[in-house]
Design a protein around this motif. Structure first.
Motif, PDB file in Angstrom:
ATOM      1  N   VAL A  99      46.613 -18.518  -2.008  1.00 37.56           N
ATOM      2  CA  VAL A  99      46.482 -18.614  -0.556  1.00 37.56           C
ATOM      3  C   VAL A  99      45.022 -18.406  -0.185  1.00 37.56           C
ATOM      4  CG1 VAL A  99      47.131 -17.595   1.664  1.00 37.56           C
ATOM      5  CG2 VAL A  99      48.833 -17.810  -0.161  1.00 37.56           C
ATOM      6  N   PHE A 100      44.532 -19.236   0.742  1.00 39.27           N
ATOM      7  CA  PHE A 100      43.142 -19.165   1.191  1.00 39.27           C
ATOM      8  C   PHE A 100      43.100 -18.886   2.695  1.00 39.27           C
ATOM      9  CE2 PHE A 100      43.327 -21.747  -2.580  1.00 39.27           C
ATOM     10  CZ  PHE A 100      42.234 -21.359  -3.307  1.00 39.27           C
ATOM     11  N   ASP A 101      42.144 -18.063   3.107  1.00 36.96           N
ATOM     12  CA  ASP A 101      42.017 -17.724   4.518  1.00 36.96           C
ATOM     13  C   ASP A 101      41.310 -18.840   5.277  1.00 36.96           C
ATOM     14  OD1 ASP A 101      39.300 -17.529   4.033  1.00 36.96           O
ATOM     15  OD2 ASP A 101      39.201 -15.350   4.226  1.00 36.96           O
ATOM     16  N   PRO A 102      41.164 -18.726   6.622  1.00 40.05           N
ATOM     17  CA  PRO A 102      40.537 -19.796   7.399  1.00 40.05           C
ATOM     18  C   PRO A 102      39.105 -20.116   6.973  1.00 40.05           C
ATOM     19  CG  PRO A 102      41.732 -18.314   8.849  1.00 40.05           C
ATOM     20  CD  PRO A 102      41.743 -17.677   7.500  1.00 40.05           C
TER      21      PRO A 102
ATOM     22  N   ARG B 292      47.728 -23.410  -1.764  1.00 41.58           N
ATOM     23  CA  ARG B 292      47.475 -24.479  -2.746  1.00 41.58           C
ATOM     24  C   ARG B 292      48.416 -24.289  -3.936  1.00 41.58           C
ATOM     25  NH1 ARG B 292      41.622 -26.545  -4.324  1.00 41.58           N
ATOM     26  NH2 ARG B 292      42.102 -27.630  -2.367  1.00 41.58           N
ATOM     27  N   LEU B 293      49.261 -25.286  -4.164  1.00 45.29           N
ATOM     28  CA  LEU B 293      50.202 -25.268  -5.288  1.00 45.29           C
ATOM     29  C   LEU B 293      49.735 -26.296  -6.313  1.00 45.29           C
ATOM     30  CD1 LEU B 293      52.887 -24.164  -6.415  1.00 45.29           C
ATOM     31  CD2 LEU B 293      54.031 -26.077  -5.271  1.00 45.29           C
ATOM     32  N   THR B 294      49.551 -25.840  -7.550  1.00 46.48           N
ATOM     33  CA  THR B 294      49.029 -26.699  -8.619  1.00 46.48           C
ATOM     34  C   THR B 294      50.051 -26.792  -9.743  1.00 46.48           C
ATOM     35  OG1 THR B 294      46.783 -25.988  -8.092  1.00 46.48           O
ATOM     36  CG2 THR B 294      47.117 -27.065 -10.214  1.00 46.48           C
ATOM     37  N   VAL B 295      50.365 -28.016 -10.136  1.00 48.19           N
ATOM     38  CA  VAL B 295      51.292 -28.270 -11.237  1.00 48.19           C
ATOM     39  C   VAL B 295      50.544 -29.074 -12.302  1.00 48.19           C
ATOM     40  CG1 VAL B 295      53.489 -29.281 -11.948  1.00 48.19           C
ATOM     41  CG2 VAL B 295      53.230 -28.335  -9.633  1.00 48.19           C
TER      42      VAL B 295
ATOM     43  N   ARG C 179      38.359 -18.555   1.621  1.00 45.59           N
ATOM     44  CA  ARG C 179      38.335 -17.549   0.553  1.00 45.59           C
ATOM     45  C   ARG C 179      39.746 -17.310   0.017  1.00 45.59           C
ATOM     46  NH1 ARG C 179      34.774 -13.918   4.509  1.00 45.59           N
ATOM     47  NH2 ARG C 179      36.795 -14.062   5.563  1.00 45.59           N
ATOM     48  N   GLU C 180      39.860 -17.178  -1.281  1.00 44.48           N
ATOM     49  CA  GLU C 180      41.154 -16.886  -1.883  1.00 44.48           C
ATOM     50  C   GLU C 180      41.537 -15.440  -1.574  1.00 44.48           C
ATOM     51  OE1 GLU C 180      43.059 -18.094  -6.053  1.00 44.48           O
ATOM     52  OE2 GLU C 180      41.684 -16.380  -6.235  1.00 44.48           O
TER      53      GLU C 180
END
Length: 245
Positions: A48-51, A97-100, A54-55
């Motif tokens: 998850v990244f902020d506005p 962000r979901l990474t597969v 940043r992670e």
């Protein structure tokens, strides 16, 4: 408009994000699909990244075997003791962000959402655990959102179905959104009526999935302007209530 999107053989679909301020956690659900001819070993990661980009939260990686016969239901849960909240006063939007990764290919999906929790306590509506006074009304044009909120204090609206863009603006401006379905004419013949309800249910589910991660959406209304058709209330409730519970 229609878009054609190129995806790897193994990819994520139907991403649903469930924040819980009470439990101090974020739950991610998704379907992992394999469109290739053979079973594949996949690695799934999420952050998850902020506005500001940043992670701020990272889920634990998961490895799974993706077959070609049916989707895999994925669930990832992460504790978040001090989440960045979305509220009417400060509508901060986050990006998941979901990474597969599988077969040397990588599928990356970004989903915008807000961390907020709406609950009912007695006759009160709570937003992030605090009592909420709702000043609702119809905003016919999305450009009016900011003006009506600033000048009149309106903080909720019924969004017309003419465009989903107004929901995006509600997310950004901090305005609660009531999604309303219009008149639902019911066919008289029993065989046609059965197929009709199936189609209506499929359509409603697709709308719900599409808008599931929009933090401004807090209520779904079905059977708008039924008039004297009181006999429709029971089948409407029986059809739609299970979709939201």
């Amino acid at each position: 408009h229609a878009w054609l999107v190129s995806r790897p053989e193994v990819f994520a679909d139907q991403i649903l994000i469930d924040p819980s301020l009470e439990k101090k956690r974020l739950t991610l659900r998704a379907s992992i699909l394999n469109a290739g001819p053979h079973q594949a070993r996949a690695t799934v990661s999420a952050s998850v990244f902020d506005p500001e980009g940043r992670e701020v939260l990272k889920f634990r990686e998961q490895n799974l075997e993706a077959g070609t016969d049916e989707p895999i239901d994925l669930e990832m849960v992460k504790r978040w003791r001090r989440p960045i909240l979305w509220s009417l006063e400060s509508p901060r939007l986050l990006r998941l962000r979901l990474t597969v990764t599988a077969n040397g290919q990588t599928d990356v999906t970004d989903t915008r959402f807000g961390f907020r929790e709406i609950s009912i306590k007695g006759r009160d509506v709570l937003l992030n655990g605090a009592h909420l006074t709702i000043f609702d009304g119809t905003m016919p044009v999305s450009e009016n959102f900011r003006f009506l909120k600033r000048v009149f204090g309106q903080n909720a609206t019924r969004t017309p179905w003419v465009s989903y863009d107004s929901v995006l603006i509600s997310d950004e401006e901090g305005i609660l959104t009531r999604m309303v379905n219009g008149n639902i004419p019911i066919p008289k013949k029993a065989d046609i009526r059965k197929r009709y309800w199936q189609k209506v249910t499929e359509l409603q589910l697709s709308k719900t999935r599409y808008l599931y991660n929009n933090p401004s959406v807090w209520m779904w209304v079905v059977g708008n302007e039924l008039g004297g058709a009181g006999s429709l209330r029971k089948p409407l409730l029986e059809t739609f209530r299970p979709l939201y519970t």
